[in-house]
Design a protein around this motif. Structure first.
Motif, PDB file in Angstrom:
ATOM      1  N   GLU A  21      -8.759   0.446  -7.882  1.00 39.11           N
ATOM      2  CA  GLU A  21      -9.367   1.770  -7.783  1.00 39.11           C
ATOM      3  C   GLU A  21      -8.352   2.855  -8.124  1.00 39.11           C
ATOM      4  N   ARG A  63       0.833  -1.197   0.000  1.00 38.34           N
ATOM      5  CA  ARG A  63       0.000   0.000   0.000  1.00 38.34           C
ATOM      6  C   ARG A  63       0.872   1.252   0.000  1.00 38.34           C
ATOM      7  N   ARG A  99      -8.858   2.549  -2.149  1.00 39.99           N
ATOM      8  CA  ARG A  99      -8.401   1.555  -1.182  1.00 39.99           C
ATOM      9  C   ARG A  99      -7.572   0.457  -1.838  1.00 39.99           C
ATOM     10  N   THR A 100      -7.850   0.133  -3.083  1.00 44.89           N
ATOM     11  CA  THR A 100      -7.176  -0.968  -3.762  1.00 44.89           C
ATOM     12  C   THR A 100      -6.399  -0.453  -4.971  1.00 44.89           C
TER      13      THR A 100
END
Length: 564
Positions: A165, A85, A161-162
Motif C-alpha cells: 500500500e 514497519r 498498513r503494508t
C-alpha cells in the motif's frame, strides 16, 4: 532542540536533514531572484509586480520541498525498511507534507493566474476573476491535478498498513509531481517527445534520490538505519544515473553542443545545476569512502554530517530548478519550431486504418512513454525488495512487465495511434485498459508484495461499476473532446481506467473475477453499439476538423468516405 516524549537522538537527524534541504532551496531561490537580470525596457503592458512573481516561485519551491518530504517518508515503508514497519511519526510527517503541498499548489494557482491577468497583491488572493481564470491556463490545470493527487496522498496515509500500500501511495506521489514538471518549457519544446521523457525521468530520479536521503533523516538513529542505508545505496546509484544521463541529454537537446544559448540566463542556470550535480557526486563518493564503513562499525556521526551537507546542496539544486522553470528558453537555430509546440494527438500522415494497422501502428507519445517507464520502475523497485524467493521475483517480474507491455501497446501501439482519430478505438481502449492490465498487476503484486488485499464482499457488478462510471463520464461530458485533443489527458484517462479496473481484479474468487470480466466485455459491446449507432452525438466537430482524407465527420468513427 527536542520534542516531548521522543528522544533527541531519534528526532534531531530528521529535522537537520529536512531543514538543510528546505534552507538550501530557499537560499538558492533568493540568490537567483536577487541576481536575476533586470527586465527589458518598460512597456505599456500591465504587470502584476515582483510580489506576485516571488509568490509564484515560492509556492512552486514549497511544493517541491513538500513533494520531496512526502516521497522520502513513503520510501521508508515501501522499500527502504523491508519488513520493518515505519514509525507512526513518519506517516504523520508525510500527511502534513502532503496537505502543505495542496496549499502550495493552491497558492501557485492564484499567483499564476494573477501574473497572467496582471493583478497585484494582495487583491489577487481574493479576486473571483483570478480564481475563475485558473482553469484556462495550462499551468493552472496542472497545479489543480497536482493538488488533487497530493490530497489523495495525504488521505491515503491514514489507510497505509503494508509495504504494498505504501508503494502504491509512493507511485501516486511521484505522479503528482509530473503535471507541473511537464508544462511550460517542456510542453512547448520543439523536441517535444525526447524532452518530455527526459524531464520526467530526471524529475522522478531526483525525487527518489533526494527523497531517500530525507526519508533516512526522518528515520533517525534507529537500529534499522544501517540496513535502510544499505538498501538506499543501490537505489541512489540508479537514481544518480537517471538524473545525470537525462539532465545532460535534456541540456543537449535544448541548447545544442555549442553556441550563444549557453551564455543566456537559461544556459547559466543549466551550468549551475551541472556544477551542483558534480558536488553531489563527490559527496556520494565520500559516503562510500567514509560514512558507509563507519556506519557498519556503529558510528553515525560522519553519515549525518555528510547527509546534511548533501541535502543542503540538493536544496540548492531544487531552487535552481524552480528558477530555471521561469527563465526564458533560448531557441536553437538548428531546430525549426512547430505550431503549438509540435504537440498533436493525430498524425497528419496517419494511414487509413486496417485490422493490422490498428494493432501495430506506432505512436510517439511522450506521456505514454513516461507512464510505461514509471510502471516498469515501480515493478523493478518491488522486485528488488529483500527477502523474496527467486521464483517469486521472476514470476512477479514476468507479470509486471507483461502489464507494462499491454499498457505500452494501448498507449504507444495501434490503439494509441488511432484513439484520437477513431472514436470507437478511443472508447474501447478505456475498456481494454480496465480489463487487461489490472489482472496482471494483481498477479505481480501477489508475488512481489506481501498481504495483497482481496475483496470478499463486493459483487462482480459492484466491482465493475468504477469502469462503467468512468466510461460514461468520458463519453457523456466535455471531457471527451479534451481527451481527444490533449495527449496528456488521454494518457491520464487510460491510467484512470487501469485504476478503475483494480476492484474487479481483486475479487476473492476466480468465478467472481470471470463474471466481472464478462460485465466489462458487455460494457465494451455497449460502447461499440452507442458509438456506431449515433457517432454524430460525440465530439462531431473534432472529427470534422481532422486533416485526414479517410475520416468521415458524419459517421464519427473515422472509417469510410468523406461526405459532401
Amino acid at each position: 532542540m527536542s520534542v516531548p516524549g521522543l528522544p533527541l537522538s531519534t528526532v534531531a537527524p530528521g529535522r537537520v536533514v529536512v531543514a538543510a534541504a528546505a534552507l538550501g532551496a530557499a537560499v538558492a531561490l533568493v540568490v537567483l531572484t536577487v541576481t536575476a537580470p533586470a527586465a527589458g525596457p518598460a512597456t505599456a503592458l500591465p504587470d502584476a509586480g515582483p510580489a506576485v512573481a516571488l509568490l509564484s516561485s515560492g509556492a512552486r519551491l514549497a511544493g517541491r520541498v513538500c513533494a520531496v518530504v512526502a516521497v522520502g517518508g513513503l520510501l521508508l515503508p515501501a522499500w527502504l525498511l523491508g519488513e520493518v514497519r515505519a514509525p507512526a511519526r513518519v506517516l504523520r510527517t508525510v500527511r502534513v507534507a502532503a496537505w502543505a503541498w495542496v496549499v502550495a499548489s493552491a497558492v501557485g494557482m492564484v499567483a499564476t493566474a494573477a501574473e497572467a491577468l496582471a493583478v497585484p497583491l494582495p487583491g489577487a488572493l481574493a479576486s473571483a476573476r483570478v480564481w475563475a481564470f485558473v482553469p484556462t491556463l495550462e499551468t493552472g490545470r496542472a497545479l489543480m491535478v497536482t493538488a488533487v493527487l497530493a490530497a489523495f496522498v495525504g488521505g491515503g496515509t491514514l489507510l497505509v498498513r503494508t509495504s504494498g500500500e505504501a508503494l502504491a501511495l509512493l507511485a501516486l506521489a511521484l505522479l503528482a509531481v509530473l503535471p507541473t514538471s511537464l508544462t511550460g518549457h517542456v510542453a512547448t519544446s520543439e523536441l517535444h517527445v525526447p524532452v518530455t521523457v527526459g524531464t520526467a525521468v530526471h524529475v522522478v530520479g531526483a525525487l527518489l534520490w533526494v527523497g531517500g536521503l530525507v526519508g533516512l533523516g526522518l528515520l533517525g538513529r534507529g537500529p534499522s538505519l544501517a540496513d535502510a542505508v544499505g538498501r538506499f545505496s543501490g537505489l541512489a546509484l540508479v537514481a544518480v544515473s537517471l538524473v545525470t544521463v537525462s539532465g545532460l541529454l535534456s541540456a543537449w537537446w535544448r541548447l545544442g553542443p555549442v553556441g550563444d544559448a549557453w551564455r543566456t540566463s537559461y544556459g547559466v542556470l543549466v551550468l549551475t545545476k551541472v556544477a551542483l550535480l558534480a558536488v553531489l557526486l563527490a559527496l556520494g563518493a565520500a559516503h562510500r569512502r567514509w560514512s558507509l564503513p563507519a556506519l557498519r562499525r556503529g558510528s553515525t556521526r560522519v553519515w549525518w554530517r555528510l547527509a546534511a551537507a548533501e541535502t543542503a546542496v540538493m536544496g540548492l539544486a531544487l531552487g535552481a530548478a524552480v528558477a530555471l522553470g521561469r527563465a526564458p528558453t533560448p531557441t536553437r537555430p538548428d531546430v525549426v519550431a512547430l505550431p503549438h509546440g509540435g504537440v498533436t494527438t493525430v498524425d497528419r500522415a496517419l494511414p487509413e486504418p486496417t485490422a493490422w494497422r490498428l494493432v501495430v501502428e506506432p505512436r510517439g507519445s511522450a506521456t505514454g512513454v513516461v507512464a510505461v517507464a514509471l510502471l516498469v520502475l515501480l515493478v523493478g523497485l518491488a522486485a528488488s525488495r529483500p527477502g523474496l524467493a527467486p521464483r517469486a521475483v521472476w514470476r512477479g517480474l514476468a507479470y509486471g512487465l507483461g502489464a507494462a507491455a499491454v499498457l505500452g501497446w494501448l498507449l504507444l501501439g495501434g490503439p494509441g495511434a488511432y484513439a484520437s482519430a477513431l472514436l470507437v478505438v478511443h472508447g474501447l481502449r478505456l475498456v481494454a485498459a480496465a480489463l487487461l492490465v489490472p489482472p496482471l498487476l494483481v498477479l505481480a503484486a501477489q508475488h512481489l508484495l506481501p498481504a495483497v488485499p482481496v475483496d470478499r464482499r463486493a459483487s462482480p457488478v459492484d466491482a465493475a461499476l468504477p469502469v462503467v462510471v468512468l466510461v460514461g463520464v468520458v463519453l457523456g461530458s466535455p471531457l471527451l473532446g479534451v481527451s481527444l485533443a490533449r495527449e496528456s489527458v488521454g494518457t491520464a484517462l487510460v491510467a484512470g481506467a487501469v485504476l478503475a479496473g483494480l476492484p474487479a481484479a481483486l475479487l476473492a474468487t476466480r468465478t467472481d473475477r470471470r463474471q466481472a470480466a464478462l460485465v466489462l466485455v458487455g460494457v465494451g459491446l455497449l460502447v461499440l453499439l452507442a458509438l456506431t449507432a449515433r457517432p454524430d452525438a460525440f465530439a462531431a466537430q473534432w472529427f470534422a476538423d481532422l486533416p485526414l482524407d479517410w475520416a468521415d465527420p458524419l459517421r464519427g468513427t473515422g472509417i469510410g468516405e468523406r461526405g459532401e
